[in-house]
Design a protein around this motif. Structure first.
Motif, short mmCIF file in Angstrom:
data_model
loop_
_atom_site.label_atom_id
_atom_site.label_comp_id
_atom_site.label_asym_id
_atom_site.label_seq_id
_atom_site.Cartn_x
_atom_site.Cartn_y
_atom_site.Cartn_z
N THR A 79 158.87 84.33 -10.89
CA THR A 79 157.92 85.30 -10.33
C THR A 79 157.80 85.15 -8.82
OG1 THR A 79 155.92 83.90 -10.47
CG2 THR A 79 156.59 85.10 -12.46
N GLY A 80 158.54 84.19 -8.24
CA GLY A 80 158.51 83.99 -6.80
C GLY A 80 157.49 82.97 -6.34
N GLN A 81 156.82 82.30 -7.28
CA GLN A 81 155.83 81.29 -6.93
C GLN A 81 156.48 79.91 -6.87
OE1 GLN A 81 152.57 82.29 -6.18
NE2 GLN A 81 153.62 84.28 -6.37
N ALA A 82 155.98 79.07 -5.95
CA ALA A 82 156.51 77.72 -5.84
C ALA A 82 156.27 76.95 -7.14
CB ALA A 82 155.85 77.00 -4.68
N LEU A 83 157.25 76.14 -7.52
CA LEU A 83 157.12 75.30 -8.71
C LEU A 83 156.12 74.18 -8.40
CD1 LEU A 83 158.64 75.51 -11.44
CD2 LEU A 83 160.13 73.68 -10.62
N LEU A 84 155.10 74.03 -9.23
CA LEU A 84 154.02 73.08 -8.96
C LEU A 84 153.95 72.00 -10.03
CD1 LEU A 84 151.17 75.49 -7.79
CD2 LEU A 84 152.63 74.04 -6.36
N TYR A 85 153.32 70.88 -9.68
CA TYR A 85 153.19 69.73 -10.56
C TYR A 85 151.74 69.30 -10.72
CZ TYR A 85 158.17 69.73 -9.79
OH TYR A 85 159.48 70.10 -9.73
N THR A 86 150.83 70.23 -10.46
CA THR A 86 149.42 69.96 -10.71
C THR A 86 149.24 69.60 -12.18
OG1 THR A 86 148.88 71.64 -9.06
CG2 THR A 86 147.10 70.91 -10.50
N PRO A 87 148.53 68.51 -12.48
CA PRO A 87 148.41 68.11 -13.89
C PRO A 87 147.89 69.22 -14.78
CG PRO A 87 147.61 66.36 -12.46
CD PRO A 87 147.88 67.54 -11.57
N ASP B 19 148.69 66.68 -4.62
CA ASP B 19 148.12 68.03 -4.72
C ASP B 19 149.12 69.03 -5.30
OD1 ASP B 19 145.68 67.14 -3.61
OD2 ASP B 19 146.50 67.35 -1.59
N GLY B 20 149.84 68.60 -6.31
CA GLY B 20 150.77 69.48 -7.01
C GLY B 20 152.14 69.63 -6.39
N LYS B 21 152.38 68.97 -5.24
CA LYS B 21 153.65 69.13 -4.54
C LYS B 21 154.40 67.81 -4.47
CE LYS B 21 151.69 72.78 -1.63
NZ LYS B 21 151.37 73.20 -0.24
N PRO B 22 155.75 67.85 -4.62
CA PRO B 22 156.55 66.63 -4.48
C PRO B 22 156.77 66.30 -2.99
CG PRO B 22 157.97 68.47 -5.06
CD PRO B 22 156.57 69.01 -5.00
N ARG C 38 145.15 62.19 -17.50
CA ARG C 38 145.85 62.76 -16.35
C ARG C 38 145.09 63.87 -15.63
NH1 ARG C 38 149.64 65.87 -17.78
NH2 ARG C 38 149.28 65.89 -20.04
N GLN C 39 144.12 64.48 -16.27
CA GLN C 39 143.60 65.74 -15.76
C GLN C 39 142.93 65.64 -14.40
OE1 GLN C 39 140.86 67.40 -18.56
NE2 GLN C 39 139.82 65.47 -18.97
N GLY C 40 142.50 64.45 -14.00
CA GLY C 40 141.86 64.32 -12.70
C GLY C 40 142.79 63.84 -11.59
N TRP C 41 144.08 63.68 -11.91
CA TRP C 41 145.01 63.13 -10.91
C TRP C 41 145.29 64.14 -9.80
CZ3 TRP C 41 149.56 60.68 -14.16
CH2 TRP C 41 149.04 59.60 -14.92
N SER C 42 145.19 63.71 -8.54
CA SER C 42 145.64 64.52 -7.41
C SER C 42 146.88 63.90 -6.76
CB SER C 42 144.53 64.65 -6.37
OG SER C 42 144.15 63.38 -5.87
N ARG C 43 147.12 62.63 -7.06
CA ARG C 43 148.29 61.91 -6.53
C ARG C 43 148.83 61.03 -7.65
NH1 ARG C 43 149.99 59.01 -1.42
NH2 ARG C 43 150.72 56.97 -2.06
N TYR C 44 150.14 61.13 -7.90
CA TYR C 44 150.73 60.29 -8.94
C TYR C 44 152.25 60.19 -8.73
CZ TYR C 44 152.03 64.64 -11.43
OH TYR C 44 152.57 65.87 -11.78
N ALA D 99 161.76 64.83 -8.56
CA ALA D 99 162.48 64.15 -7.48
C ALA D 99 163.53 65.06 -6.83
CB ALA D 99 163.14 62.88 -8.02
N GLY D 100 164.30 65.75 -7.66
CA GLY D 100 165.30 66.68 -7.11
C GLY D 100 164.65 67.79 -6.31
N HIS D 101 163.51 68.27 -6.77
CA HIS D 101 162.74 69.28 -6.04
C HIS D 101 162.38 68.77 -4.66
CE1 HIS D 101 159.08 72.27 -6.38
NE2 HIS D 101 159.58 72.23 -5.16
N ALA D 102 161.89 67.54 -4.58
CA ALA D 102 161.52 66.95 -3.29
C ALA D 102 162.70 66.91 -2.33
CB ALA D 102 160.96 65.54 -3.50
N VAL D 103 163.86 66.50 -2.84
CA VAL D 103 165.07 66.42 -2.00
C VAL D 103 165.49 67.81 -1.55
CG1 VAL D 103 167.51 65.79 -1.99
CG2 VAL D 103 165.84 64.26 -3.06
N ALA D 104 165.47 68.77 -2.46
CA ALA D 104 165.93 70.13 -2.14
C ALA D 104 165.08 70.78 -1.06
CB ALA D 104 165.96 70.98 -3.40
N ILE D 105 163.75 70.72 -1.20
CA ILE D 105 162.91 71.40 -0.21
C ILE D 105 162.94 70.70 1.14
CG2 ILE D 105 161.43 72.50 -1.93
CD1 ILE D 105 159.33 70.38 -1.43
#
Length: 248
Positions: A226-234, A107-110, A73-79, A210-216
């Motif tokens: 800490t106020g940082q966006a929740l990310l999904y970067t592998p 790129d780590g974002k839904p 997974r470590q090289g994934w930018s889209r999944y 998926a819920g994150h994608a719908v919410a934003i």
């Protein structure tokens, strides 16, 4: 693509309901992390895996029921990020509060998300900065909405044993609280029924993508504490930190 992913979620929901309604055996057991898994989880996983292989064979899929190793997974930018049956505990309790979750991560974002509720056949979806709810054949765009006092949604499975959450709510000021299972909490904020979803403690990325994608897409903010966006970067761990879904 979004319509095809919605149909794939419906197909997975049909496989889940075949077990829920007793047409197929339950085959419930515990996984190595002590979380439950059933034949419905596996059936939905297979439907989504096969469907995505046809729809988008170039993009890898990460599913709760078949997670790849870190080296893969470590090289994934889209999944594709999938929880075939989010809320297995609620499924076993037979309260209907479980969902099919499919998200596209770039790129780590839904950037696309589908949350389907098999029992009620309600579909939440999001793409290109817009979110929708489909119910009884009618599809409408949804967005966050203020309310006074605000409604706070909390996890049905963790509410009673989460002292950090209890302390947070005691300092929140006037509000109402409702406990509900699965990624439906994201969706209630997205459609304006609730205004805040606080979560303390880590979550697996497939529980939230998926819920994150719908919410934003509906105008909510999803940040860690800490106020940082929740990310999904592998990363090697599948866990993300606690977070809050809010209007601001």
């Amino acid at each position: 693509m979004l319509d095809k992913i919605c149909q794939l979620a419906r197909d997975a929901g049909d496989a889940i309901m075949a077990v829920y309604d007793g047409e197929q055996p339950l085959d419930a057991r515990q996984k190595s992390d002590a979380s439950p898994v059933t034949a419905a989880d596996i059936a939905a996983h297979n439907v989504i895996k096969n469907g995505l292989a046809l729809l988008d064979p170039q993009t890898p899929m990460l599913s709760e029921e078949d997670p790849q190793s870190w080296s893969e997974r470590q090289g994934w930018s889209r999944y594709w990020l999938v929880d075939p049956l989010d809320g297995t505990k609620e499924f076993l309790k037979r309260n209907g509060e479980f969902t099919v979750n499919i998200a596209l991560i770039e790129d780590g974002k839904p950037v696309l998300g589908v949350v389907y509720v098999p029992v009620t056949q309600v579909m939440y979806s999001a793409a290109e900065g817009k979110a929708w709810k489909e119910e009884n054949g009618e599809r409408k765009q949804i967005q966050v909405k203020e309310a006074h006092p605000p409604l706070v949604v909390v996890s049905r499975s963790h509410y009673d044993n989460d002292q950090e959450l209890q302390d947070y709510l005691s300092q929140l000021g006037e509000h109402q609280t409702v406990a509900i299972g699965s990624s439906l909490k994201f969706c209630l904020v997205a459609e304006g029924e609730a205004q805040l979803y606080p979560r303390f403690g880590p979550t697996n990325i497939w529980d939230t993508g998926a819920g994150h994608a719908v919410a934003i897409a509906a105008g909510a903010i999803v940040h860690d504490w800490t106020g940082q966006a929740l990310l999904y970067t592998p990363k090697e761990s599948f866990l993300n930190p606690g977070f809050r879904v809010s209007l601001f």
